[in-house]
Enzyme design. Structure first.
Site, PDB file in Angstrom:
ATOM      1  N   TYR A 115      -9.357  36.945 -12.260  1.00  7.72           N
ATOM      2  CA  TYR A 115      -7.947  36.848 -11.907  1.00  7.72           C
ATOM      3  C   TYR A 115      -7.194  35.924 -12.860  1.00  7.72           C
ATOM      4  CZ  TYR A 115      -3.731  36.182  -9.189  1.00  7.72           C
ATOM      5  OH  TYR A 115      -2.419  36.149  -8.779  1.00  7.72           O
ATOM      6  N   TRP A 117      -3.118  35.331 -15.208  1.00  2.00           N
ATOM      7  CA  TRP A 117      -1.936  35.901 -15.862  1.00  2.00           C
ATOM      8  C   TRP A 117      -2.114  36.149 -17.347  1.00  2.00           C
ATOM      9  CZ3 TRP A 117       3.748  35.823 -14.737  1.00  2.00           C
ATOM     10  CH2 TRP A 117       4.005  36.053 -13.370  1.00  2.00           C
TER      11      TRP A 117
HETATM   12  N1  MGD Z   1       8.423  28.181 -13.697  1.00  2.00           N
HETATM   13  C1  MGD Z   1       7.509  28.945 -13.084  1.00  2.00           C
HETATM   14  N2  MGD Z   1       7.882  30.100 -12.478  1.00  2.00           N
HETATM   15  C2  MGD Z   1       6.953  30.857 -11.834  1.00  2.00           C
HETATM   16  C3  MGD Z   1       5.593  30.501 -11.828  1.00  2.00           C
HETATM   17  C4  MGD Z   1       5.218  29.264 -12.472  1.00  2.00           C
HETATM   18  O1  MGD Z   1       4.040  28.869 -12.488  1.00  2.00           O
HETATM   19  N3  MGD Z   1       6.199  28.537 -13.087  1.00  2.00           N
HETATM   20  N4  MGD Z   1       4.647  31.305 -11.211  1.00  2.00           N
HETATM   21  C5  MGD Z   1       5.024  32.678 -10.914  1.00  2.00           C
HETATM   22  C6  MGD Z   1       4.119  33.239  -9.905  1.00  2.00           C
HETATM   23  S1  MGD Z   1       2.559  33.705 -10.381  1.00  2.00           S
HETATM   24  C7  MGD Z   1       4.466  33.408  -8.609  1.00  2.00           C
HETATM   25  S2  MGD Z   1       3.369  34.108  -7.515  1.00  2.00           S
HETATM   26  C8  MGD Z   1       5.783  33.020  -8.135  1.00  2.00           C
HETATM   27  C9  MGD Z   1       5.676  32.272  -6.813  1.00  2.00           C
HETATM   28  O2  MGD Z   1       6.875  32.214  -6.182  1.00  2.00           O
HETATM   29  P1  MGD Z   1       6.984  31.384  -4.814  1.00  2.00           P
HETATM   30  O3  MGD Z   1       5.822  31.639  -3.974  1.00  2.00           O
HETATM   31  O4  MGD Z   1       8.314  31.697  -4.237  1.00  2.00           O
HETATM   32  O5  MGD Z   1       6.933  29.909  -5.428  1.00  2.00           O
HETATM   33  P2  MGD Z   1       6.662  28.444  -4.873  1.00  2.00           P
HETATM   34  O6  MGD Z   1       7.158  27.540  -5.961  1.00  2.00           O
HETATM   35  O7  MGD Z   1       5.273  28.288  -4.410  1.00  2.00           O
HETATM   36  O8  MGD Z   1       7.569  28.304  -3.601  1.00  2.00           O
HETATM   37  C10 MGD Z   1       8.973  28.381  -3.631  1.00  2.00           C
HETATM   38  C11 MGD Z   1       9.511  27.352  -2.695  1.00  2.00           C
HETATM   39  O9  MGD Z   1       9.147  27.631  -1.344  1.00  2.00           O
HETATM   40  C12 MGD Z   1       9.251  26.439  -0.623  1.00  2.00           C
HETATM   41  N5  MGD Z   1       8.322  26.410   0.519  1.00  2.00           N
HETATM   42  C13 MGD Z   1       7.019  26.028   0.517  1.00  2.00           C
HETATM   43  N6  MGD Z   1       6.508  26.102   1.759  1.00  2.00           N
HETATM   44  C14 MGD Z   1       7.496  26.532   2.566  1.00  2.00           C
HETATM   45  C15 MGD Z   1       7.582  26.805   3.959  1.00  2.00           C
HETATM   46  O10 MGD Z   1       6.643  26.672   4.724  1.00  2.00           O
HETATM   47  N7  MGD Z   1       8.785  27.249   4.416  1.00  2.00           N
HETATM   48  C16 MGD Z   1       9.864  27.416   3.617  1.00  2.00           C
HETATM   49  N8  MGD Z   1      10.984  27.869   4.166  1.00  2.00           N
HETATM   50  N9  MGD Z   1       9.811  27.157   2.306  1.00  2.00           N
HETATM   51  C17 MGD Z   1       8.645  26.727   1.777  1.00  2.00           C
HETATM   52  C18 MGD Z   1       8.898  25.318  -1.583  1.00  2.00           C
HETATM   53  O11 MGD Z   1       9.815  24.254  -1.451  1.00  2.00           O
HETATM   54  C19 MGD Z   1       8.895  25.985  -2.930  1.00  2.00           C
HETATM   55  O12 MGD Z   1       9.575  25.267  -3.957  1.00  2.00           O
HETATM   56  O13 MGD Z   1       6.445  32.194  -9.094  1.00  2.00           O
HETATM   57  C20 MGD Z   1       6.445  32.765 -10.400  1.00  2.00           C
HETATM   58  N10 MGD Z   1       7.360  31.999 -11.210  1.00  2.00           N
HETATM   59  N1  MGD Z   2      -2.080  25.019  -4.726  1.00  2.00           N
HETATM   60  C1  MGD Z   2      -1.643  26.146  -5.252  1.00  2.00           C
HETATM   61  N2  MGD Z   2      -2.441  26.886  -6.034  1.00  2.00           N
HETATM   62  C2  MGD Z   2      -1.991  28.026  -6.581  1.00  2.00           C
HETATM   63  C3  MGD Z   2      -0.672  28.464  -6.349  1.00  2.00           C
HETATM   64  C4  MGD Z   2       0.163  27.662  -5.515  1.00  2.00           C
HETATM   65  O1  MGD Z   2       1.335  27.989  -5.263  1.00  2.00           O
HETATM   66  N3  MGD Z   2      -0.354  26.514  -5.004  1.00  2.00           N
HETATM   67  N4  MGD Z   2      -0.235  29.638  -6.899  1.00  2.00           N
HETATM   68  C5  MGD Z   2      -1.236  30.643  -7.136  1.00  2.00           C
HETATM   69  C6  MGD Z   2      -0.702  31.768  -7.880  1.00  2.00           C
HETATM   70  S1  MGD Z   2       0.595  32.600  -7.120  1.00  2.00           S
HETATM   71  C7  MGD Z   2      -1.206  32.202  -9.043  1.00  2.00           C
HETATM   72  S2  MGD Z   2      -0.626  33.670  -9.717  1.00  2.00           S
HETATM   73  C8  MGD Z   2      -2.306  31.495  -9.711  1.00  2.00           C
HETATM   74  C9  MGD Z   2      -2.186  31.474 -11.243  1.00  2.00           C
HETATM   75  O2  MGD Z   2      -3.423  31.206 -11.786  1.00  2.00           O
HETATM   76  P1  MGD Z   2      -3.817  31.691 -13.251  1.00  2.00           P
HETATM   77  O3  MGD Z   2      -3.136  32.972 -13.597  1.00  2.00           O
HETATM   78  O4  MGD Z   2      -5.283  31.637 -13.360  1.00  2.00           O
HETATM   79  O5  MGD Z   2      -3.161  30.517 -14.121  1.00  2.00           O
HETATM   80  P2  MGD Z   2      -2.766  30.465 -15.647  1.00  2.00           P
HETATM   81  O6  MGD Z   2      -2.589  29.034 -15.966  1.00  2.00           O
HETATM   82  O7  MGD Z   2      -1.616  31.364 -15.925  1.00  2.00           O
HETATM   83  O8  MGD Z   2      -4.078  30.983 -16.372  1.00  2.00           O
HETATM   84  C10 MGD Z   2      -4.069  31.930 -17.383  1.00  2.00           C
HETATM   85  C11 MGD Z   2      -5.116  31.558 -18.416  1.00  2.00           C
HETATM   86  O9  MGD Z   2      -5.183  32.580 -19.388  1.00  2.00           O
HETATM   87  C12 MGD Z   2      -5.281  31.982 -20.673  1.00  2.00           C
HETATM   88  N5  MGD Z   2      -4.835  32.967 -21.672  1.00  2.00           N
HETATM   89  C13 MGD Z   2      -3.591  33.181 -22.149  1.00  2.00           C
HETATM   90  N6  MGD Z   2      -3.609  34.185 -23.023  1.00  2.00           N
HETATM   91  C14 MGD Z   2      -4.884  34.612 -23.124  1.00  2.00           C
HETATM   92  C15 MGD Z   2      -5.524  35.638 -23.871  1.00  2.00           C
HETATM   93  O10 MGD Z   2      -4.917  36.376 -24.635  1.00  2.00           O
HETATM   94  N7  MGD Z   2      -6.866  35.775 -23.705  1.00  2.00           N
HETATM   95  C16 MGD Z   2      -7.575  34.978 -22.862  1.00  2.00           C
HETATM   96  N8  MGD Z   2      -8.895  35.203 -22.784  1.00  2.00           N
HETATM   97  N9  MGD Z   2      -6.996  34.023 -22.141  1.00  2.00           N
HETATM   98  C17 MGD Z   2      -5.670  33.844 -22.259  1.00  2.00           C
HETATM   99  C18 MGD Z   2      -4.436  30.744 -20.572  1.00  2.00           C
HETATM  100  O11 MGD Z   2      -4.749  29.807 -21.588  1.00  2.00           O
HETATM  101  C19 MGD Z   2      -4.790  30.263 -19.159  1.00  2.00           C
HETATM  102  O12 MGD Z   2      -5.897  29.420 -19.177  1.00  2.00           O
HETATM  103  O13 MGD Z   2      -2.400  30.153  -9.214  1.00  2.00           O
HETATM  104  C20 MGD Z   2      -2.511  30.123  -7.801  1.00  2.00           C
HETATM  105  N10 MGD Z   2      -2.812  28.788  -7.356  1.00  2.00           N
HETATM  106 MO    MO Z   3       1.347  34.279  -8.627  1.00  2.00          MO
END
Ligand code: MGD
Ligand code: MGD
Ligand code: MO
Length: 774
Positions: A115, A117
């Site tokens: 898993y 990104w």
């Molecule tokens: N800059 C940036 N953007 C991203 C990402 C990133 O790593 N960096 N990751 C991307 C990915 S993979 C995903 S899945 C999305 C995730 O998108 P989201 O799941 O929407 O992202 P979060 O930042 O976890 O949460 C958004 C807000 O929800 C609020 N929140 C937390 N718990 C609760 C609750 O119980 N109730 C309510 N009402 N609000 C709550 C928090 O204050 C939080 O800032 O973002 C994407 N966009």
């Molecule tokens: N506590 C908490 N944990 C969370 C979340 C949260 O809200 N709270 N959010 C969750 C969510 S929604 C998500 S989506 C996950 C995200 O979790 P991940 O998707 O595992 O996080 P990334 O840091 O995007 O990891 C991508 C990795 O791919 C590597 N990479 C980039 N390009 C390449 C390439 O071309 N080849 C290879 N081999 N590697 C490459 C990068 O260096 C990096 O290490 O985290 C989850 N974890």
């Molecule tokens: Mo995500």
């Protein structure tokens, strides 16, 4: 096409967080500027340039000393030093090990869920590459669903019939909201920080401008969230801050008012839904003696009952869009607020009308609310059709530690009785489980179990540091590709901008060599170089679109132009408009053909933690739970503003946010004062699972009782105590408890913690350089 000369060159390049004009001298990036076509570009682009040749780039293949000396087997991963080796040695060792594991145990012993990104760029998409490679070898244990919206992926198919992805790609377009919505009720806010990123890339960021127009036209936004800044200022939003994890109670109370005051749209409920009566019994308390009234919810949420009642009445008076951010379901019982979002919208009877109804994830990512294109971008096929052999074994993605710790154990998932496979080899390419998984000390124990762990990554991530065989990958700026984000109408050519760092290689070339060594070269490569793949994938895609009436330039013209536009058939897309107009002719693929407020199927599973209709179930960790006596602060472990997950945490923009080199945590000044914590100081956050350091920022934008610490600081375990992260990775504190038996999804968004000032010496970080080598 491949970069050959040392001339300066420049091109538009796509990242998951935006398009950039990049110039290079052939070796390093000399400038990275946002694309002039992007109206709201993001400073996250600033992480790119200095990260490319950072000391944490992996320069050549490495093998863990213990694995090299003793061979495959469980081992002290994370503690052993690494031995740098040549590509030849690494590929020989790895192909031998793959041959051994596939030969002795078969595909069911290889976990390739992998898993993560990775990077933007569709051909070099790391997960597609590793899946295709492992399929060429005979298959692998897969992962299903996501960390993003795993609970939604389980529940929404029972409620609306379609997959969570399909529902979200079909979201009502932002333009329609800007024109028609009267009340935008946003659970979890409409996050500006999250809208910076979208899977596969974003060429134009437009959220702030859209919210400004929506507000100026007279739409009111209510942002329900523990953080005031979860909705950008442009929306002029009212802020409601229930206790985290209690949105379900608030939503039930809103439903209770609609029901009790006869504000629900009975005609819509009977024409387009099923199960309302069962649910209404629960609302009224006929079943359990507890009416889910505003007074009931006020006690749980800490909100004012009068305000809840008024909000419900306003919803019924106005064209209301209810949106639930993904964060709400990344929690214990996270299915409930998503299901309830649909139910509330159904009670208002506005599903399928312009600007009304239900949305999931507006603001969670840049693509939500962008209308569908006629086709997604071309990508590398992962499967071999009739040739596919091997295994159909899979796990729900967030059960990785359970799988490694309990091989063969029985568990339940989505109505099925399953067993964890007995995995001996773990292969990761494009993800960072020591970023994304919860309870990292437990994950570390789990990662010591298998016989071999293989990681490809450009950087010495925590996952690479816990592997046996570590192979250096190129970054996207170091290879030719094309890219286009989900629902983004622009597709970019992405020519290589620099030579690869040190001995880094494209994942494709590594898999091509390995598959040849294993006698599967033809299957994996089809005899093509990556350059030939780009052309052939494009040509096939173009032929399909042209046949459907969407002519596109040939490959050379596309490459020379640098971009093309994928047509968008319905810019004014409205979720479920057809269904609403004629539910008989356009039934939903649910058993009833309608929206299921009560699901016989879900009820039939007999799960106490996810019964047949939405309910309030107390989360295991929230401000009202018994353990809050010892750990009285609610940690919101959300997504970082300054980067994407853990990616490029060593980059300039991410580093600029650190406090004494630690990840910033925010808390309310009164909570800090009660603990003797001062702004800008170091704090220790702790609970029964782990501890981490963070630098503190005091802010009244944080609800009382809440500490916010974003994910993504590189896990820097204390050598004597891996449950102590010296850098500020919240996943040493979060729990591996699943959202429910139904979804087995992550609950990483929330945990209970306590905070105290850090009075010890400031420990040095080890993650800003490579690990120890011998
Ligand atoms: N800059 C940036 N953007 C991203 C990402 C990133 O790593 N960096 N990751 C991307 C990915 S993979 C995903 S899945 C999305 C995730 O998108 P989201 O799941 O929407 O992202 P979060 O930042 O976890 O949460 C958004 C807000 O929800 C609020 N929140 C937390 N718990 C609760 C609750 O119980 N109730 C309510 N009402 N609000 C709550 C928090 O204050 C939080 O800032 O973002 C994407 N966009
Ligand atoms: N506590 C908490 N944990 C969370 C979340 C949260 O809200 N709270 N959010 C969750 C969510 S929604 C998500 S989506 C996950 C995200 O979790 P991940 O998707 O595992 O996080 P990334 O840091 O995007 O990891 C991508 C990795 O791919 C590597 N990479 C980039 N390009 C390449 C390439 O071309 N080849 C290879 N081999 N590697 C490459 C990068 O260096 C990096 O290490 O985290 C989850 N974890
Ligand atoms: Mo995500």
């Amino acid at each position: 096409m491949q970069y050959t000369s040392q001339r300066d060159r420049s091109a538009t390049h796509l990242t998951h967080w935006g398009a950039a004009e990049i110039t290079s001298d052939g070796h390093r990036l000399t400038s990275v500027r946002p694309s002039p076509d992007d109206p709201e570009p993001t400073p996250v682009l600033e992480n790119l340039a200095d990260a490319q040749h950072h000391p944490t780039r992996i320069d050549r293949p490495h093998i863990r000393r213990g694995w090299l000396e003793n061979g495959p087997g469980p081992g002290p991963r994370g503690d052993d030093p690494f031995v740098p080796v040549s590509w030849e040695t690494a590929l020989e060792a790895l192909s031998g090990e793959l041959a051994r594991v596939y030969g002795e145990y078969g595909a069911g012993a290889v976990y390739g869920g992998s898993y993560g990104w990775g990077s933007a760029g569709r051909f070099h998409h790391a997960q597609s590459q590793v899946h295709r490679f492992l399929n060429a070898l005979g298959g692998y244990v897969q992962s299903v669903h996501s960390y993003s919206y795993g609970a939604s992926s389980a529940i929404l198919p029972y409620v609306l019939g379609t997959s969570a992805e399909w529902t979200m790609r079909g979201s009502t377009a932002w333009e329609v909201i800007a024109e028609h919505t009267g009340l935008l009720l946003a659970f979890g806010g409409i996050s500006g920080k999250n809208s910076q990123a979208g899977p596969g890339g974003v060429t134009r960021h437009t959220l702030r401008g859209t919210l400004r127009r929506t507000h100026e036209r007279g739409c009111r936004t209510v942002s329900v969230s523990p953080l005031r800044d979860d909705t950008p200022e442009e929306a002029g939003a009212e802020w409601l801050a229930p206790a985290p994890g209690t949105d379900t109670a608030l939503m039930l109370a809103l439903a209770h008012v609609l029901d009790a005051e006869d504000l629900a749209d009975r005609a819509f409920l009977s024409r387009c839904t099923t199960g309302y009566q069962r649910f209404a019994h629960y609302l009224r308390g006929s079943a359990d003696g507890v009416a889910k009234s505003p007074e009931w919810a006020a006690q749980l949420t800490g909100l004012d009952a009068v305000r809840i009642r008024e909000l419900a009445r306003e919803m019924a008076r106005t064209r209301t869009m209810i949106t639930v951010s993904w964060s709400l379901q990344r929690t214990h019982h996270g299915e409930q607020p998503v299901w309830l979002g649909v139910v509330l919208a159904a009670m208002l009877g506005q599903i399928g009308l312009p600007g009304g109804g239900f949305g999931h994830g507006y603001g969670s990512a840049a693509d939500i609310g962008r209308p569908r294109r006629v086709a997604s971008a071309p990508s590398l096929p992962q499967h071999f059709g009739a040739q596919a052999r091997g295994t159909s074994a899979y796990i729900p993605v967030a059960r990785i530690a359970d799988m490694l710790l309990n091989p063969g154990a029985a568990y339940e998932f989505d109505g099925r009785h399953l067993r964890y496979p007995e995995v001996r080899l773990v292969y990761w390419c494009g993800g960072n489980p020591f970023h994304h998984h919860q309870d990292l000390a437990r994950l570390r124990r789990a990662f010591r179990r298998p016989e071999t762990v293989v990681v490809h990554d450009p950087f010495w991530t925590a996952t690479a540091r816990h592997a046996d065989i570590v192979l250096p990958s190129t970054m996207s700026v170091e290879r030719d590709d094309f890219g286009s984000g989900s629902n983004d109408p622009t597709m970019l050519a992405m020519p290589a901008l620099t030579k690869p760092h040190a001995e880094a290689r494209d994942d494709y070339d590594v898999f091509a060599d390995l598959s040849r060594l294993l006698g599967r070269g033809e299957e994996f490569t089809r005899g093509r170089t990556s350059r030939e793949w780009l052309r052939s994938l494009y040509d096939d895609w173009r032929a399909r679109l042209t046949a459907d009436g969407h002519p596109l330039p040939d490959f050379d013209a596309f490459w020379a132009e640098g971009q093309l536009t994928i047509p968008v058939p319905e810019p004014g897309q409205i979720l479920l408009a057809d269904f609403r107009a004629d539910p008989e002719r356009h039934p939903l693929p649910t058993p009833s053909g309608r929206i299921e407020i009560h699901s016989e199927t879900v009820e039939g599973f007999g799960y106490h933690d996810c019964p047949g209709h939405p309910v309030w179930r107390e989360p295991a960790e929230w401000l009202g739970s018994p353990t809050a006596v010892r750990h009285p602060l609610h940690l919101v472990a959300n997504q970082p503003r300054t980067r994407l997950h853990s990616q490029l945490d060593v980059g300039a923009h991410s580093q600029a946010s650190k406090i004494h080199g630690r990840e910033p945590a925010r808390m309310h000044p009164e909570d800090a004062a009660a603990r003797g914590i001062e702004d800008g100081a170091l704090v220790l956050l702790r609970n029964g699972r782990g501890r981490c350091l963070a630098g503190v920022r005091l802010s009244e934008d944080v609800r009382r009782g809440v500490v916010q610490l974003a994910t993504g600081a590189w896990y820097d375990p204390d050598p004597d105590d891996p449950s102590f992260c010296r850098h500020g990775n919240p996943n040493v504190l979060t729990t591996d408890r699943p959202a429910s038996t139904l979804s087995q999804a992550t609950t990483g968004a929330h945990a209970l913690v306590e905070a105290e000032p850090w009075r010890g010496p400031v420990p040095e970080l080890s993650v800003l350089g490579p690990p120890e080598t011998v």
